[in-house]
Design an enzyme around this catalytic site. Sequence first.
Site, PDB file in Angstrom:
ATOM      1  N   ALA A  33       1.167  -1.248  -0.082  1.00 35.13           N
ATOM      2  CA  ALA A  33       0.150  -0.499   0.537  1.00 35.13           C
ATOM      3  C   ALA A  33       0.997   1.265  -0.095  1.00 35.13           C
ATOM      4  CB  ALA A  33      -1.221  -0.452   1.378  1.00 35.13           C
ATOM      5  N   LYS A 103     -22.909  -8.267  -0.781  1.00 31.27           N
ATOM      6  CA  LYS A 103     -23.654  -8.258  -2.205  1.00 31.27           C
ATOM      7  C   LYS A 103     -24.895  -7.887  -1.621  1.00 31.27           C
ATOM      8  CE  LYS A 103     -24.195 -12.559  -0.557  1.00 31.27           C
ATOM      9  NZ  LYS A 103     -23.302 -13.400   0.491  1.00 31.27           N
ATOM     10  N   ASP A 199     -28.891 -15.078  -3.180  1.00 32.61           N
ATOM     11  CA  ASP A 199     -28.234 -15.013  -3.021  1.00 32.61           C
ATOM     12  C   ASP A 199     -27.485 -14.174  -4.705  1.00 32.61           C
ATOM     13  OD1 ASP A 199     -25.506 -14.539  -1.496  1.00 32.61           O
ATOM     14  OD2 ASP A 199     -25.045 -16.054  -2.679  1.00 32.61           O
ATOM     15  N   LYS A 203     -25.438 -11.096  -6.812  1.00 35.29           N
ATOM     16  CA  LYS A 203     -23.905 -11.019  -7.161  1.00 35.29           C
ATOM     17  C   LYS A 203     -24.158 -11.024  -8.796  1.00 35.29           C
ATOM     18  CE  LYS A 203     -22.467 -14.354  -3.555  1.00 35.29           C
ATOM     19  NZ  LYS A 203     -22.562 -15.854  -3.269  1.00 35.29           N
TER      20      LYS A 203
END
Length: 438
Positions: A33, A103, A199, A203
């Site tokens: 990072a 999600k 689900d 997505k």
Amino acid sequence: MKPVRVGICGLGTVGGGTFNVLTRNADEIARRAGRPIIIEQVALRSANPECDLTGIKTTNDVFEVARNPDVDVLVEVLGGYDVPRELVLTAIANGKHVVTANKALIAVHGNEIFQAAHEQGVIVAFEAAVAGGIPVIKSLREGLGANRIEWVAGIINGTGNYILTHMRSEGRAFEDVLAEAQALGYAEADPTFDVEGIDAAHKLTILASIAYGVPLQFEKAYTEGISRVTFDDVQQADNLGYVIKHLGISKRTEQGLELRVHPTLIPKERLLANVHGVKNAIAIMGDAVGPTLYYGAGAGSEPTASAVVADLLDVARDIATDHHYRVPYLAFSGIGEDEGNLPILPMEDIVTAYYLRLLAVDRPGVLARVATILSEQGISIEALVQKEATEGELVPIILLTHSCREKQMNEAIRHIESMADIAGPVTRIRVESLDEQE
């Protein structure tokens, strides 16, 4: 450089994994990072025995983290809709960047959240929201940025894939394998979201928006579960050269976009047909690159944490970048401009082939009448298997059709089910070639 300070909301499976990856790999993450990423505060309902919170500020109030002036990035791993939405919007209003694995939140409230983040100039990152540790969002949004995406198809729910895998390999019934999946922790006590396709539809909605540059439209996704798939269907598909998978499929057509989740027969030789157990895999067809496949762990503590921490790395790198120059959340600048040209098609307008299983009285003329009904709807039969009677006088009949419009098939099934010689509902499973050589 100044450290990036993180507040984690939720210390369950994903939150605990994120905490441990951040602490265990702190030096490696800082090198990647260009600055340290430090856990400033954790909001939790109960202690996670796998996490050492020594020296970490804790709270039971997630909104305390969202308002904490010492927190730069809020990590939301609560799950659900309402509280996470309020939490994320509160964090954004307080000038905080957000990383989420949720999600459902992105699929349902993403348009609102991204607009708020854009106005505040902060980042919302959500790689972990789709397919756990598989970096499919970054691949689709950035790695495939040169491509016109033709279709996306994937096994994006591990529970459903586990059930279908074991039904096929062990000859077991849906209910039996589901109970095992619940005992192993792969399925929830209430498995509805997994086995009924909700689900996966969350997505798929996200993937389709990134693939085609349209707003998130979860409410227009067609969902159908696997609870009606029997071992006989799995066996018959195998005999015909196919495997049944619970797929999320989105395609670009001249009429608009397809957005659908349902059981699907795919040829045995396809890569997706050979993804087993709880693994996830997404196939993407681009006009320049051709077919690509993204495979791996679609859930789990540290696989999902891998994606969460990767998003934290991106935030740490981009935190000082003018938000006008960051990668757009859903890949396209000016998202929504083509919405009128790319409507989500209703399911009745989808064109695909079909597998049909019906039980018929064993007498002359029944099969001819079924064939006539299909013909009247413009549907051609590709293959037919008529088995010996196994249930009294009823004979199982298996049909594979050529491609037709869903509306035609619905009408044909309605007429077939009205026949006096047909017992019970007709089982219908869609068939896709998903040709990886296109």
